[in-house]
Design an enzyme around this catalytic site. Structure first.
Site, short mmCIF file in Angstrom:
data_model
loop_
_atom_site.label_atom_id
_atom_site.label_comp_id
_atom_site.label_asym_id
_atom_site.label_seq_id
_atom_site.Cartn_x
_atom_site.Cartn_y
_atom_site.Cartn_z
N GLU A 266 13.01 6.82 13.56
CA GLU A 266 12.53 7.51 14.76
C GLU A 266 11.67 8.73 14.39
O GLU A 266 10.61 8.95 14.95
CB GLU A 266 13.73 7.96 15.61
CG GLU A 266 14.60 6.81 16.09
CD GLU A 266 15.75 6.49 15.15
OE1 GLU A 266 16.79 6.06 15.64
OE2 GLU A 266 15.59 6.66 13.93
N THR B 130 26.12 -16.93 -17.11
CA THR B 130 24.72 -16.85 -16.70
C THR B 130 23.95 -15.91 -17.61
O THR B 130 22.82 -16.20 -18.02
CB THR B 130 24.61 -16.38 -15.24
OG1 THR B 130 25.25 -17.34 -14.39
CG2 THR B 130 23.16 -16.22 -14.81
N ASP C 270 21.28 -17.83 -19.95
CA ASP C 270 19.92 -17.72 -19.41
C ASP C 270 19.23 -16.40 -19.76
O ASP C 270 18.01 -16.32 -19.66
CB ASP C 270 19.96 -17.87 -17.88
CG ASP C 270 20.44 -19.24 -17.44
OD1 ASP C 270 20.40 -20.18 -18.27
OD2 ASP C 270 20.87 -19.37 -16.28
N LEU D 199 17.15 -10.76 -13.53
CA LEU D 199 17.80 -10.67 -12.22
C LEU D 199 17.08 -9.75 -11.24
O LEU D 199 17.45 -9.69 -10.08
CB LEU D 199 19.26 -10.20 -12.35
CG LEU D 199 20.18 -11.10 -13.17
CD1 LEU D 199 21.58 -10.48 -13.26
CD2 LEU D 199 20.28 -12.49 -12.56
N GLU E 293 24.42 -15.12 -7.37
CA GLU E 293 23.70 -16.25 -7.96
C GLU E 293 24.39 -16.69 -9.24
O GLU E 293 23.76 -17.20 -10.15
CB GLU E 293 22.25 -15.85 -8.27
CG GLU E 293 21.38 -15.68 -7.06
CD GLU E 293 19.91 -15.61 -7.43
OE1 GLU E 293 19.35 -16.65 -7.85
OE2 GLU E 293 19.34 -14.51 -7.31
#
Length: 349
Positions: free
Chosen positions: A55, A219, A223, A227, A287
């Site tokens: 606002e 993960t 990998d 992220l 994930e």
């Protein structure tokens, strides 16, 4: 916006609010527009905690462009704050600016504040309208058929904030990409890439709108992901790893890429979410694979499932040799790989 309705102005405010998603914690993303004589004269959104609320940003934007806000109407996605915190109360700024009318899409989910702005503004002579309170005055809402959809979008926008206010816990979205034979990786643990490039871009945009991303230790080990993005990097994102052993490679990107936020490691997923809630984190994207997703589901911690079904069959093959079907045979939605995406809100059963 010639001939625009009140709903149109609120849609614009929602569009602006989306620019703040993932950057405002522990405050909600909010957008606002100021309208005078049917014309938008000021726009603003809440960019981050401690900065101008939407606002006030809209009032300053109008003033900066030489516009006079006295007598104007303010459209805002969420009920204005009526108590001073890190910054002054928005209701005070609205009254001081001489705005004559406020239309907000949804009420404050905090029961201590819900409806308070309406009372404060009314006492100061400012007309205040909120459609979620059942106001169907045709003089306020033109028959454009978009109000229900708008209110749903506005509620969805603040769902993480609403849960955090009510429970102290983050809103959790679980994202899973899987093959037609129900696999999220091959027998060797490879998951890059089951989903298409187009789906990964969508995931990247989702990462820009959440406060934290949650994965399991495997993960990180397999990998070594950043992220932070599948596109534009979000340095406000907190990376969270659940590892029962606590043993993770110190050379992993999540520890060495120099991102401003510390990567947090926990041994238990519930403890992780409880601590993140205390830190003001409102929305967590998981994930981290099937084991972590199951753990969250078993404990009733999932608020939204986001599934990507990919038109390939992995079987016992390495992922690189999986059979992928073409769009013409799959009938799915992604023109690059036929991925079919769907969302399911747990709380709308």
């Amino acid at each position: 916006m010639p001939g625009a309705s009140d709903t149109d102005f609120l849609w614009r405010a929602l569009e602006l609010a989306g620019k703040g998603e993932g950057h405002t914690r522990p405050n909600p993303p909010v957008g606002a527009v100021i309208v005078k004589n049917g014309k938008i004269i000021g726009e603003g959104w809440h960019r981050r905690c401690g900065g101008n609320h939407a606002e006030v940003a809209a009032i300053k934007d109008a003033t900066r462009h030489g516009e006079t806000v006295k007598g104007a109407t303010l459209y805002v996605t969420l009920e204005p704050c009526s108590r001073s915190g890190r910054v002054g109360a928005c209701t005070d700024a609205i009254v001081a600016a001489g705005i004559k009318k406020v239309v907000y899409a949804v009420a404050d989910p905090n029961p201590k504040n819900r409806g308070r702005a309406r009372r404060v503004l009314a006492k100061a002579g400012v007309d205040c309208v909120c459609p979620c309170r059942g106001n169907t005055d045709p003089g306020v809402w033109k028959a454009c058929g978009g109000m229900e959809s708008l209110l749903e979008s506005a509620k969805r926008l603040i769902a993480p904030f609403a849960k955090h206010v009510a429970t102290g816990m983050p809103f959790v979205t679980v994202k899973l990409a899987m093959s037609l034979d129900g696999k999220i990786c091959d027998d060797f643990g490879n998951a890059r890439w089951i989903s298409s490039a187009a789906s990964r871009r969508i995931t990247g945009r989702l990462r820009e709108t959440v406060d934290a991303i949650l994965v399991g230790a495997e993960t990180v080990r397999k990998d070594n992901p950043s992220l932070l993005s599948h596109g534009r990097r979000n340095d406000d994102l907190i990376r969270v790893i659940v590892s029962k052993s606590g043993r993770l490679p110190k050379s992993a990107q999540v520890f060495t890429d120099g991102a401003p936020n510390e990567t947090l490691v926990y041994r238990d997923v519930r403890a992780a979410l409880e601590d993140l809630g205390r830190r003001g984190v409102m929305h967590v994207l998981c994930e981290g694979g099937l084991i972590l997703a199951r753990s969250l589901a078993d404990q009733g911690l999932v608020d939204r499932w986001w599934s990507i079904l990919c038109p390939l069959v992995i079987g016992s093959k390495p992922l690189a040799r999986a059979t992928r079907f073409r769009l013409s045979s799959s009938g799915f939605s992604d023109p690059l790989a036929g991925d079919c995406e769907g969302e399911y809100d747990v709380n709308k059963v």
